[in-house]
Scaffold this active site. Structure first.
Site, PDB file in Angstrom:
ATOM      1  N   ASP A 105     -49.374  33.275 -39.489  1.00  0.00           N
ATOM      2  CA  ASP A 105     -50.429  34.360 -39.819  1.00  0.00           C
ATOM      3  C   ASP A 105     -49.887  35.614 -40.133  1.00  0.00           C
ATOM      4  OD1 ASP A 105     -52.207  32.325 -39.679  1.00  0.00           O
ATOM      5  OD2 ASP A 105     -53.133  33.255 -37.794  1.00  0.00           O
ATOM      6  N   HIS A 161     -56.579  36.096 -44.625  1.00  0.00           N
ATOM      7  CA  HIS A 161     -56.791  36.034 -43.192  1.00  0.00           C
ATOM      8  C   HIS A 161     -57.633  37.526 -42.859  1.00  0.00           C
ATOM      9  CE1 HIS A 161     -55.912  35.466 -39.086  1.00  0.00           C
ATOM     10  NE2 HIS A 161     -54.951  36.435 -38.817  1.00  0.00           N
ATOM     11  N   HIS A 165     -58.557  42.190 -39.849  1.00  0.00           N
ATOM     12  CA  HIS A 165     -58.673  41.220 -38.604  1.00  0.00           C
ATOM     13  C   HIS A 165     -59.694  41.672 -37.495  1.00  0.00           C
ATOM     14  CE1 HIS A 165     -56.546  39.260 -35.476  1.00  0.00           C
ATOM     15  NE2 HIS A 165     -55.647  38.418 -36.495  1.00  0.00           N
ATOM     16  N   HIS A 256     -46.822  33.017 -36.061  1.00  0.00           N
ATOM     17  CA  HIS A 256     -46.951  34.490 -36.629  1.00  0.00           C
ATOM     18  C   HIS A 256     -45.761  34.834 -37.284  1.00  0.00           C
ATOM     19  CE1 HIS A 256     -50.249  33.851 -33.917  1.00  0.00           C
ATOM     20  NE2 HIS A 256     -50.967  34.694 -34.526  1.00  0.00           N
TER      21      HIS A 256
END
Ligand SMILES: [Zn+2]
Length: 295
Positions: A105, A161, A165, A256
């Site tokens: 991510d 994504h 966020h 990540h």
């Protein structure tokens, strides 16, 4: 382009589909929840749309976009619209096939700038490992060169994504859709690629969130193996222990690459060697799900 005004029918469809398929998925997720968990557990709370909470304090996209790197043929600003999809809420692939997907991510909230972990890309490239990167829109906006670097590798799949966020549960249909579409558009502008996969910020969802993702034609991709890499106290050995304990056919492993996977690049060589040594083939998420051919 379809507008959000006609969403309610999709919401109804989504709720129906979730009602039909969600309970076993949620049970699966809880059953595999890692003791390493540092990412908030996905909520199953249903947010009634008719009793919306107070307007979220959402700061939408005030920062101007950079000029994309010039190309010979400028792309349109708007990505082609994907056909609406049923709600697909996925934690893993086929348990009978020895495929595993590494996912990374690239989260960034506008108020918390993130970075890019070149070491991860180096390890993947040196070992010819396919991988899926879930890219935040605001991360792409501030990391254009890195976005183009990832897009230049045909073994790398690029997913969505969200833009900023946020926790999506509780946000309006319009804002959730904007988080998705604005990111789709920038990815398309920069790379010519169009994602069909969406990763929830912090894994959090409710029925409306899943319906809006499906309405925009994307599948929601969770994970069944959590390495815990956003926690700086979880070292490379502990990350690899988590993988050894939990990986199985069809697993999706979450890590990540935004500079906050503290020991991820260090853990990867051993992880790749272990997984391949166990007979797993490393693939992208689309390949894992049979949506793309495995070379
Ligand atoms: Zn994230």
């Amino acid at each position: 382009m379809k507008t959000i005004k006609s969403l309610p029918s999709a919401v109804i469809l989504g709720i129906f589909l979730i009602t039909a398929c969600q309970p076993t998925k949620v049970e699966d997720f809880r059953a595999i929840e890692s003791p390493l968990a540092s990412i908030p557990t996905a909520t199953t709370t249903v947010q009634p749309t008719s009793t919306a909470s107070p307007a979220p304090t959402f700061t939408p996209f005030l920062t101007p976009l950079p000029s994309p790197t010039p190309t010979e043929t400028p792309r349109p600003d708007i990505a082609p619209t994907l056909p609406h999809s049923a709600v697909n809420f996925i934690y893993h692939g086929d348990r009978d096939k020895p495929y595993v997907a590494l996912t990374f991510d690239l989260c960034q909230k506008p108020e918390y700038p993130a970075w890019f972990d070149q070491g991860i890309v180096d390890v993947l490239t040196q070992n010819n490992v396919p991988a899926t990167f879930f890219m935040g829109g605001d991360w792409m906006r501030t990391h254009v060169d890195e976005t183009l670097l990832l897009a230049s590798n045909p073994d790398f799949e690029l997913g969505n994504h969200s833009w900023s966020h946020p926790d999506l549960p509780g946000l309006s249909e319009e804002i959730i859709s904007k988080e998705i579409v604005k990111t789709q558009n920038l990815l398309y502008q920069l790379t010519g690629r169009q994602s069909t996969l969406f990763r929830l910020p912090s894994g959090k969802y409710d029925d409306l969130t899943l319906s809006v993702i499906a309405w925009n034609g994307l599948q929601t991709i969770q994970w069944d193996v959590e390495t815990g890499d956003p926690d700086p106290t979880i070292d490379a050995e502990r990350m690899n222990w988590a993988v050894r304990e939990r990986v199985q056919n069809g697993s999706i492993i979450i890590m990540h690459a935004n500079g906050r996977g503290w020991h991820t690049a260090e853990a990867l060589p051993q992880m790749i060697e272990y997984l391949r040594g166990q007979g797993y083939t490393l693939v992208t998420v689309s390949q894992l799900l049979g949506l793309a051919p495995i070379p």
